[in-house]
Design an enzyme around this catalytic site. Structure first.
Site, PDB file in Angstrom:
ATOM      1  N   ASN A   7     -23.170 -13.831  79.522  1.00 48.33           N
ATOM      2  CA  ASN A   7     -24.016 -14.313  80.616  1.00 48.33           C
ATOM      3  C   ASN A   7     -25.439 -13.828  80.322  1.00 48.33           C
ATOM      4  O   ASN A   7     -25.790 -12.685  80.605  1.00 48.33           O
ATOM      5  CB  ASN A   7     -23.486 -13.749  81.941  1.00 48.33           C
ATOM      6  CG  ASN A   7     -24.211 -14.321  83.147  1.00 48.33           C
ATOM      7  OD1 ASN A   7     -25.253 -14.978  83.003  1.00 48.33           O
ATOM      8  ND2 ASN A   7     -23.677 -14.062  84.329  1.00 48.33           N
ATOM      9  N   ARG A  63     -21.995 -18.695  80.192  1.00 48.18           N
ATOM     10  CA  ARG A  63     -22.409 -19.238  81.467  1.00 48.18           C
ATOM     11  C   ARG A  63     -23.697 -20.049  81.258  1.00 48.18           C
ATOM     12  O   ARG A  63     -24.668 -19.549  80.678  1.00 48.18           O
ATOM     13  CB  ARG A  63     -22.707 -18.095  82.442  1.00 48.18           C
ATOM     14  CG  ARG A  63     -23.167 -18.635  83.750  1.00 48.18           C
ATOM     15  CD  ARG A  63     -23.757 -17.566  84.601  1.00 48.18           C
ATOM     16  NE  ARG A  63     -23.787 -18.058  85.965  1.00 48.18           N
ATOM     17  CZ  ARG A  63     -23.966 -17.287  87.009  1.00 48.18           C
ATOM     18  NH1 ARG A  63     -24.125 -16.007  86.860  1.00 48.18           N
ATOM     19  NH2 ARG A  63     -23.988 -17.807  88.202  1.00 48.18           N
ATOM     20  N   HIS A 152     -23.825 -21.933  91.760  1.00 48.19           N
ATOM     21  CA  HIS A 152     -22.726 -20.998  92.059  1.00 48.19           C
ATOM     22  C   HIS A 152     -21.357 -21.674  91.928  1.00 48.19           C
ATOM     23  O   HIS A 152     -20.375 -21.200  92.481  1.00 48.19           O
ATOM     24  CB  HIS A 152     -22.818 -20.435  93.499  1.00 48.19           C
ATOM     25  CG  HIS A 152     -23.899 -19.433  93.706  1.00 48.19           C
ATOM     26  ND1 HIS A 152     -24.510 -19.269  94.920  1.00 48.19           N
ATOM     27  CD2 HIS A 152     -24.471 -18.538  92.871  1.00 48.19           C
ATOM     28  CE1 HIS A 152     -25.424 -18.317  94.829  1.00 48.19           C
ATOM     29  NE2 HIS A 152     -25.417 -17.859  93.591  1.00 48.19           N
ATOM     30  N   ARG A 213     -35.255 -15.589  98.652  1.00 46.46           N
ATOM     31  CA  ARG A 213     -35.574 -17.024  98.785  1.00 46.46           C
ATOM     32  C   ARG A 213     -35.510 -17.438 100.248  1.00 46.46           C
ATOM     33  O   ARG A 213     -34.646 -16.983 101.001  1.00 46.46           O
ATOM     34  CB  ARG A 213     -34.587 -17.875  97.987  1.00 46.46           C
ATOM     35  CG  ARG A 213     -34.624 -17.639  96.501  1.00 46.46           C
ATOM     36  CD  ARG A 213     -33.821 -18.731  95.782  1.00 46.46           C
ATOM     37  NE  ARG A 213     -33.620 -18.399  94.386  1.00 46.46           N
ATOM     38  CZ  ARG A 213     -32.421 -18.104  93.849  1.00 46.46           C
ATOM     39  NH1 ARG A 213     -31.319 -18.111  94.598  1.00 46.46           N
ATOM     40  NH2 ARG A 213     -32.341 -17.812  92.571  1.00 46.46           N
TER      41      ARG A 213
END
Ligand code: ADP
Length: 346
Positions: A7, A63, A152, A213
């Site tokens: 990742n 990923r 996600h 965010r």
């Protein structure tokens, strides 16, 4: 079968080694602060420092954040796939180039080992048109690919699999709402095992109130910040992605810290986060009708007793099953490696 999961983020590199014959984690590595003060300069240096013998591994799973409309499931990586992922860089300028760097490095190190890409968007490619389109002039979708992609997905699909096990039902029979609540946060409406809507959109900025965010805002705020307040495009981007959410409201992006502060600002931040979650759960119950369970996950969903209790006590949730499941995106990627291997054998 030994699987390495890579990742590669913009400033970090995570590698996990699994024995997938036994679903067992063997080793876990993390290098942070890549290209930042106090860290190594490049992903290459980071990977070298781990001294992993990739040649001794059967498969490597990567990923990849953005698979666009092209990748509906995990794929074996070849030159063509690398090119396709590169083509998606403009849609995910922070994530995909880093993911690609990881892919290139392990392909150099272990050219004979099968490598696969697992996408965060793939799980959401089952969304119907009315869910993924924005109500803009259709040309923005047709010519410029502006649509909701959702993210996600690796976590939401893992949560679906685990929920099916816990509820002893086939995934195709399940209607569930999954909440991945970490620093980034998203919620997904899953109908008969397929994502039909999710809160993150064209980018991970849309939807819930997150660590840094804003989630949903009136897009006209963006014009106002530029025209009236003199912010540049990049400054607005930074404000909405890095300085908003819990951090903007309560000066910390860490929910634990916010809960321990118990100031008016921190209480407000928590209430705003919960209210947004409640609105989305309500909306998704409206879309799904009957819901078998609501699933809480991510650092916040897994650990915060306060959040778990509050969600269980929402009037729309009361009487419904609420599951708390620890997500494991790396294990899900390793499982995808196993699945693709079995597919290629059968
Ligand atoms: P990331 O998205 O970076 O992987 P995590 O999934 O680890 O993030 O989630 C981080 C969030 O989880 C932080 O806001 C952190 O405060 C929160 N968290 C972790 N443990 C707890 C806890 N016991 N109570 C409340 N929040 C928690």
């Amino acid at each position: 079968m030994r699987v390495a999961v890579v990742n590669a983020g913009s400033s970090s590199l995570k590698v996990k080694l699994y024995n997938m014959t036994q679903d067992k984690l063997l080793e876990s590595y993390l290098v942070e602060y890549i290209a930042q003060e106090g860290g190594v300069a490049t992903h290459k240096e980071a990977l070298e420092s781990l001294e992993i013998d990739f040649e001794s591994i059967d498969m490597i799973g990567h990923r990849v954040v953005h698979g666009g409309e092209y990748f509906h499931s995990s794929v074996e990586i070849d030159d063509e796939v690398v090119k396709k992922i590169e083509g998606l860089n403009p849609l995910a300028p922070l994530h995909n180039p880093a993911n690609l760097e990881g892919i290139k490095l392990t392909r150099e190190k272990a050219p004979n080992i099968k490598q696969i890409a697992v996408f965060d968007t793939a799980f959401h490619t089952t969304m119907p048109e009315e869910a993924y389109l924005y109500a803009l002039d259709y040309k923005f979708y047709e010519e410029h690919h502006i649509r909701r992609y959702g993210f996600h997905g690796i976590s939401h699909s893992y949560l679906l699999e685990q929920s099916a096990k816990i509820l002893k039902k086939e995934q195709e029979e399940l209607n569930i709402i999954t909440l991945h609540l970490g620093n980034g946060a998203s919620i997904c409406a899953i109908e008969r095992g397929k994502s039909i809507d999710t809160s993150m959109g064209f980018t991970p900025l849309e939807g819930l109130v997150m660590g840094t965010r804003s989630g949903d805002i009136d897009p006209a705020i963006v014009f106002y910040m530029q025209r009236e307040l003199g912010y540049s495009v990049d400054e607005v981007d930074k404000e909405l992605n890095k300085h908003s959410g819990l951090l903007g409201l309560a000066k910390s992006n860490d929910l634990r810290e916010i809960l321990s502060k118990n100031t008016p600002e921190s209480r407000l931040a928590l209430e705003m986060m919960l209210r947004r979650i409640k609105k989305y759960i309500g909306a998704y119950i409206a879309l799904l009708g009957d819901v078998d369970a609501i699933v809480l996950s991510g650092g916040i969903g897994e650990n915060s007793k306060i959040l778990q209790e509050r969600v269980k006590n929402f009037s729309i949730v009361k009487g419904k099953k609420v599951l708390v499941i620890k997500t494991d995106e790396e294990l899900q990627i390793a499982k995808e490696c196993l699945r693709l291997k079995e597919q290629s054998v059968s």
